[in-house]
Design a protein around this motif. Structure first.
Motif, short mmCIF file in Angstrom:
data_model
loop_
_atom_site.label_atom_id
_atom_site.label_comp_id
_atom_site.label_asym_id
_atom_site.label_seq_id
_atom_site.Cartn_x
_atom_site.Cartn_y
_atom_site.Cartn_z
N GLU A 4 0.84 -1.35 0.08
CA GLU A 4 -0.19 -0.03 -0.08
C GLU A 4 0.76 1.16 0.04
O GLU A 4 0.43 2.14 -0.72
N VAL A 5 1.91 1.16 0.82
CA VAL A 5 2.55 2.36 1.09
C VAL A 5 3.26 2.72 -0.48
O VAL A 5 3.58 3.99 -0.71
N ALA A 6 3.58 1.76 -1.31
CA ALA A 6 4.30 2.13 -2.80
C ALA A 6 3.12 3.11 -3.22
O ALA A 6 3.49 4.09 -4.16
N TYR A 7 2.02 3.06 -3.20
CA TYR A 7 1.02 3.92 -3.78
C TYR A 7 0.92 5.30 -3.08
O TYR A 7 0.79 6.36 -3.75
N HIS A 8 1.29 5.18 -1.99
CA HIS A 8 1.37 6.60 -0.99
C HIS A 8 2.65 7.43 -1.65
O HIS A 8 2.46 8.52 -1.75
N VAL A 9 3.79 6.53 -1.61
CA VAL A 9 4.94 7.24 -1.96
C VAL A 9 4.61 7.93 -3.36
O VAL A 9 5.10 9.05 -3.70
N ASP A 10 4.04 7.17 -4.28
CA ASP A 10 3.87 7.70 -5.86
C ASP A 10 2.99 8.81 -5.90
O ASP A 10 3.18 10.00 -6.42
N HIS A 11 1.76 8.84 -4.93
CA HIS A 11 1.03 10.01 -4.91
C HIS A 11 1.42 11.21 -4.33
O HIS A 11 1.55 12.34 -4.96
N ALA A 12 2.16 11.04 -3.51
CA ALA A 12 3.07 12.20 -2.77
C ALA A 12 4.24 12.86 -3.82
O ALA A 12 4.36 14.12 -3.89
N ARG A 13 4.81 11.81 -4.30
CA ARG A 13 5.74 12.29 -5.38
C ARG A 13 5.45 12.94 -6.62
O ARG A 13 5.84 13.92 -7.03
N MET A 14 4.06 12.70 -7.08
CA MET A 14 3.59 13.23 -8.35
C MET A 14 3.20 14.51 -7.94
O MET A 14 3.38 15.54 -8.62
N TRP A 15 2.57 14.75 -6.69
CA TRP A 15 1.89 16.33 -6.17
C TRP A 15 3.34 16.98 -5.96
O TRP A 15 3.48 18.28 -6.11
N THR A 16 4.58 16.52 -5.40
CA THR A 16 5.62 17.38 -5.09
C THR A 16 6.15 18.09 -6.25
O THR A 16 6.51 18.76 -6.41
N LEU A 17 6.17 16.87 -7.40
CA LEU A 17 6.83 17.33 -8.91
C LEU A 17 5.70 18.49 -9.40
O LEU A 17 6.33 19.60 -9.72
N ARG A 18 4.60 18.30 -9.34
CA ARG A 18 3.52 19.07 -9.89
C ARG A 18 3.50 20.18 -9.14
O ARG A 18 3.55 21.59 -9.68
N LEU A 19 3.87 20.52 -7.76
CA LEU A 19 3.77 21.96 -7.15
C LEU A 19 5.08 22.58 -7.11
O LEU A 19 5.09 23.54 -7.21
N GLY A 20 6.08 21.65 -6.72
CA GLY A 20 7.44 22.20 -6.63
C GLY A 20 7.87 23.05 -8.01
O GLY A 20 8.23 24.10 -8.06
N ASP A 21 7.57 22.18 -9.06
CA ASP A 21 8.02 22.63 -10.43
C ASP A 21 6.98 23.43 -11.19
O ASP A 21 6.61 23.20 -12.27
N GLY A 22 5.92 23.85 -10.45
CA GLY A 22 4.49 24.44 -10.70
C GLY A 22 4.80 25.84 -11.09
O GLY A 22 5.47 26.65 -11.69
N THR A 23 3.66 26.86 -10.44
CA THR A 23 3.64 28.19 -10.38
C THR A 23 4.61 28.89 -9.34
O THR A 23 5.25 28.14 -8.38
N GLU A 24 5.05 30.28 -9.53
CA GLU A 24 5.68 30.82 -8.53
C GLU A 24 5.19 30.61 -7.34
O GLU A 24 5.73 30.44 -6.27
N GLU A 25 3.85 30.58 -7.16
CA GLU A 25 3.06 30.51 -5.74
C GLU A 25 3.20 29.20 -5.16
O GLU A 25 3.79 28.76 -3.98
N SER A 26 2.96 28.06 -5.89
CA SER A 26 3.13 26.98 -5.63
C SER A 26 4.59 26.46 -5.17
O SER A 26 5.01 25.62 -3.90
N HIS A 27 5.46 27.06 -6.05
CA HIS A 27 7.07 26.60 -5.62
C HIS A 27 7.52 27.17 -4.33
O HIS A 27 7.76 26.41 -3.52
N GLY A 28 6.97 28.47 -4.16
CA GLY A 28 7.01 29.27 -2.87
C GLY A 28 6.73 28.25 -1.67
O GLY A 28 7.37 28.25 -0.83
#
Lengths: 217, 159
Positions: free
Chosen positions: A114-138
């Motif tokens: 189950e944890v493999a799914y949790h890691v994947d979910h958090a990883r995808m959001w981290t990439l999307r938000l970190g490398d997203g807009t100036e606001e989300s990156h900040g």
């Protein structure tokens, strides 16, 4: 009573309780469902570990904050969505490393899938938000700077940090986030020393059971 | 194992997906009869699956008047590969796209997700589908949408 079972159960229980606070409040319906599902997996893990450590209801509902052994990372308030996602990333990658190190243990083998799914979910959001807009990156960088000191406590008494860093650092880099320097390392959770936030969380989680012991649906 | 007891327990429907039985899903592991006592062994799909309590009650109801013990085992951990062919057909008929089998998926090292390339729409059969959310209406399902017919549908996640 196995201390390790208590530690793993307490971590999962408090992380589940925090995630469940997002129910009906997440940024979108699909995310609401996702966070609730992850919380449910963690609650299931907590029940298995705490049942192996003793009586699950007694342990969850009748201990005080000083008797809980979870790391402080999982008890911190949710903060914004970025905080929640980064904490989920840190915690689920830790669990992934932990359960891999426990291979052959029936609870760890079950939870690892189950944890493999949790890691994947958090990883995808981290990439999307970190490398997203100036606001989300900040926001993600601020969350990272605030949460990083609390990650050290996950590795007290184990040698999982190198493996954890080898997963987390590339994700942060890909998300264009700057990994903070190691410095302040708050500690104490494993011996019952917590932030003030845990007491409030427990008050909410335990109130029904304490007011109506043994209540059933 | 006595056939009658096994069949009674095997017919217990899954509380969340009542179109399939606990046998179809591979939740039922064993039924043993020891004199007047029946020992039923089940395994949870997901750690936090809230259906387990209902399943235990339903198993007892399926064997009225008998002394029933329901044991839960965690190991070996449940996998969607244990869903029977009959179960997969019933899922598809209920418009829930069945999971890929591990031998149909790209191989992946332990601890990482095994992703399927595409899931066929259970409504119109098109492979032109997209995942909306990896977490669906229950822990064991993800939410998809078909680009061809436009319908959303559930997919039983491979685990």
């Amino acid at each position: 009573m196995s201390k390790a079972d208590l530690h793993h159960g307490d971590d999962a229980l408090i992380a589940a309780q925090r995630l469940a606070e997002w129910t009906s409040r997440a940024p979108e319906l699909e995310e609401d469902v996702a966070l609730a599902n992850i919380a449910l997996d963690l609650l299931g893990q907590a029940r298995m570990f705490l049942s192996r450590a003793g009586d699950e209801d007694q342990l969850a509902y009748l201990r005080t904050d000083r008797e809980f052994t979870n790391v402080q990372l999982v008890e911190l308030p949710n903060g914004d969505f970025g905080h929640t996602i980064l904490r989920l990333l840190f915690f689920s990658v830790y669990q992934q490393q932990l359960f891999a190190s426990m291979r052959g243990d029936e609870i760890a083998d079950k939870a690892a899938k189950e944890v493999a799914y949790h890691v994947d979910h958090a990883r995808m959001w981290t990439l999307r938000l970190g490398d997203g807009t100036e606001e989300s990156h900040g926001r993600m960088q601020r969350a990272l700077d605030e949460l990083w000191p609390f990650t050290h406590e996950l590795f007290e008494g184990n040698d999982l940090r190198a493996g954890w860093l080898s997963v987390v650092e590339p994700i942060l880099a890909e998300a264009t986030l700057t990994r903070p320097e190691d410095g302040w390392a708050p500690t104490g959770g494993r011996s019952g020393v917590h932030t003030q936030h845990l007491s409030y969380l427990l008050a909410e989680m335990q109130v029904l059971h304490r007011a109506h012991p043994g209540a059933r649906w | 194992m006595t056939r009658g007891e096994y069949e009674a327990v095997a017919a217990v429907p899954d509380p969340e997906i009542p179109t399939v039985t606990i046998e179809d899903l591979g939740i039922l592991r064993d039924v043993e009869v020891e004199g007047s006592r029946v020992v039923v062994t089940i395994t949870p799909t997901y750690s936090g699956c809230p259906a387990m309590d209902t399943i235990r009650t339903d198993i007892r109801r399926a064997l009225p008047g008998r002394d029933v013990e329901v044991r839960t085992v965690l190991s070996p951990a449940w996998t969607t590969d244990w869903i029977t062919d009959a179960g997969r057909e019933k899922l598809a008929k209920a418009r829930i796209a069945p999971p890929w089998r591990s031998d149909q998926r790209l191989s992946a090292p332990p601890g990482t997700l095994m992703l399927s390339i595409s899931v066929r729409c259970p409504n119109c059969g098109s492979p032109d589908t997209t995942e909306l959310s990896r977490f669906g209406s229950t822990a064991c399902k993800s939410l998809w949408r078909c680009r061809a017919c436009g319908d959303p549908f559930d997919h039983f996640k491979a685990i």
